[in-house]
Design a protein around this motif. Structure first.
Motif, PDB file in Angstrom:
ATOM      1  N   LYS A  72       5.146   5.961   9.201  1.00  9.00           N
ATOM      2  CA  LYS A  72       5.474   6.815  10.209  1.00  9.00           C
ATOM      3  C   LYS A  72       5.666   5.535  11.592  1.00  9.00           C
ATOM      4  N   GLU A  73       4.694   4.526  11.452  1.00 11.64           N
ATOM      5  CA  GLU A  73       4.794   3.532  12.424  1.00 11.64           C
ATOM      6  C   GLU A  73       5.659   2.346  12.158  1.00 11.64           C
ATOM      7  N   SER A  74       6.496   2.551  11.301  1.00  6.52           N
ATOM      8  CA  SER A  74       7.503   1.470  10.764  1.00  6.52           C
ATOM      9  C   SER A  74       6.743   0.155  10.500  1.00  6.52           C
ATOM     10  N   ILE A  75       5.651   0.225   9.777  1.00  5.36           N
ATOM     11  CA  ILE A  75       5.061  -1.052   9.369  1.00  5.36           C
ATOM     12  C   ILE A  75       5.466  -1.271   7.706  1.00  5.36           C
ATOM     13  N   ALA A  76       6.148  -2.435   7.912  1.00  6.88           N
ATOM     14  CA  ALA A  76       6.606  -2.772   6.518  1.00  6.88           C
ATOM     15  C   ALA A  76       5.551  -2.993   5.274  1.00  6.88           C
ATOM     16  N   PHE A  77       5.740  -2.481   4.143  1.00  2.20           N
ATOM     17  CA  PHE A  77       4.870  -2.542   3.063  1.00  2.20           C
ATOM     18  C   PHE A  77       5.503  -2.402   1.849  1.00  2.20           C
ATOM     19  N   LYS A  78       4.982  -2.977   0.973  1.00  3.42           N
ATOM     20  CA  LYS A  78       5.633  -2.769  -0.706  1.00  3.42           C
ATOM     21  C   LYS A  78       5.490  -1.356  -1.072  1.00  3.42           C
ATOM     22  N   GLN A  79       6.521  -0.666  -1.659  1.00  2.75           N
ATOM     23  CA  GLN A  79       6.547   0.601  -1.991  1.00  2.75           C
ATOM     24  C   GLN A  79       5.317   0.660  -3.336  1.00  2.75           C
ATOM     25  N   GLY A  80       4.408   1.527  -3.122  1.00  8.12           N
ATOM     26  CA  GLY A  80       3.214   1.574  -4.209  1.00  8.12           C
ATOM     27  C   GLY A  80       2.233   0.600  -4.010  1.00  8.12           C
ATOM     28  N   ALA A  81       2.009  -0.009  -2.670  1.00  7.29           N
ATOM     29  CA  ALA A  81       1.056  -1.026  -2.400  1.00  7.29           C
ATOM     30  C   ALA A  81      -0.041  -0.459  -2.642  1.00  7.29           C
ATOM     31  N   SER A  82      -1.129  -1.187  -3.267  1.00 11.21           N
ATOM     32  CA  SER A  82      -2.450  -0.427  -3.418  1.00 11.21           C
ATOM     33  C   SER A  82      -3.550  -1.591  -3.357  1.00 11.21           C
ATOM     34  N   LEU A  83      -4.773  -1.474  -3.622  1.00  8.04           N
ATOM     35  CA  LEU A  83      -5.631  -2.501  -3.494  1.00  8.04           C
ATOM     36  C   LEU A  83      -5.607  -3.181  -4.793  1.00  8.04           C
ATOM     37  N   VAL A  84      -5.447  -2.711  -6.062  1.00  8.94           N
ATOM     38  CA  VAL A  84      -4.925  -3.442  -7.080  1.00  8.94           C
ATOM     39  C   VAL A  84      -3.707  -4.308  -7.248  1.00  8.94           C
ATOM     40  N   SER A  85      -2.726  -3.634  -6.701  1.00  8.74           N
ATOM     41  CA  SER A  85      -1.366  -4.347  -6.566  1.00  8.74           C
ATOM     42  C   SER A  85      -1.366  -5.502  -5.600  1.00  8.74           C
ATOM     43  N   VAL A  86      -2.025  -5.173  -4.445  1.00 12.01           N
ATOM     44  CA  VAL A  86      -2.194  -6.578  -3.623  1.00 12.01           C
ATOM     45  C   VAL A  86      -3.200  -7.438  -3.671  1.00 12.01           C
ATOM     46  N   LEU A  87      -4.341  -7.359  -4.334  1.00 12.10           N
ATOM     47  CA  LEU A  87      -5.484  -8.313  -4.681  1.00 12.10           C
ATOM     48  C   LEU A  87      -5.751  -8.683  -5.993  1.00 12.10           C
ATOM     49  N   GLY A  88      -5.289  -7.606  -7.018  1.00 12.65           N
ATOM     50  CA  GLY A  88      -5.402  -7.804  -8.301  1.00 12.65           C
ATOM     51  C   GLY A  88      -4.741  -9.024  -9.122  1.00 12.65           C
TER      52      GLY A  88
END
Length: 150
Positions: free
Chosen positions: A125-141
């Motif tokens: 909603k705020e137009s902040i780009a992120f990877k689809q499906g981003a989660s704690l595990v996908s980012v830091l795992g």
């Protein structure tokens, strides 16, 4: 008188012989010099021929290397494009990971999943780009460690 004529004739003949022998020695020296030059030229030709063969091999190897690196250029181009996308997603992915580490730790899995979904909704909603499906595990795992857990 005959003896004197014979000795004079002998002296003339010997003089001619010495001249011919000197001329012969000069010719033999010249032949020896030419043979030495010929051997030197043949050796030089063999050396140059060997160097030419080595240069041909080196050129073929260099061509193979350059052709091989051409594929690397494409791979690097893809890697740079991928890293560019990941760089663009970094702030949003970091927000999700930081939020999960900071706020969602004490909650059960179902609530954590809802937190992630809500944060993704708000960032979208705020137009902040992120990877689809981003989660704690996908980012830091770490994929290798995650695979070992299974």
């Amino acid at each position: 008188k005959l003896l004197a004529d014979a000795e004079a004739s002998l002296e003339i003949t010997m003089s001619k012989l010495r001249g011919a022998q000197a001329e012969l020695k000069g010719v033999e020296d010249k032949i020896a010099e030419l043979e030495a030059n010929y051997i030197e030229a043949v050796d030089k030709q063999a050396k140059l021929s060997h160097e030419m063969e080595m240069c041909t091999i080196k050129l073929a190897n260099a061509t193979k290397l350059i052709e091989g690196l051409g594929g690397e250029k494409d791979r690097w181009r893809q890697t740079v494009a991928s890293l560019g996308e990941q760089y663009d997603w970094l702030p949003g992915d970091s927000i999700i990971a930081a939020g999960m580490v900071s706020y969602a730790g004490p909650f059960a899995g179902e609530h954590r999943k809802r937190f992630e979904e809500h944060w993704r909704y708000v960032m979208d909603k705020e137009s902040i780009a992120f990877k689809q499906g981003a989660s704690l595990v996908s980012v830091l795992g770490q994929p290798v460690l995650l695979q070992q857990w299974s």
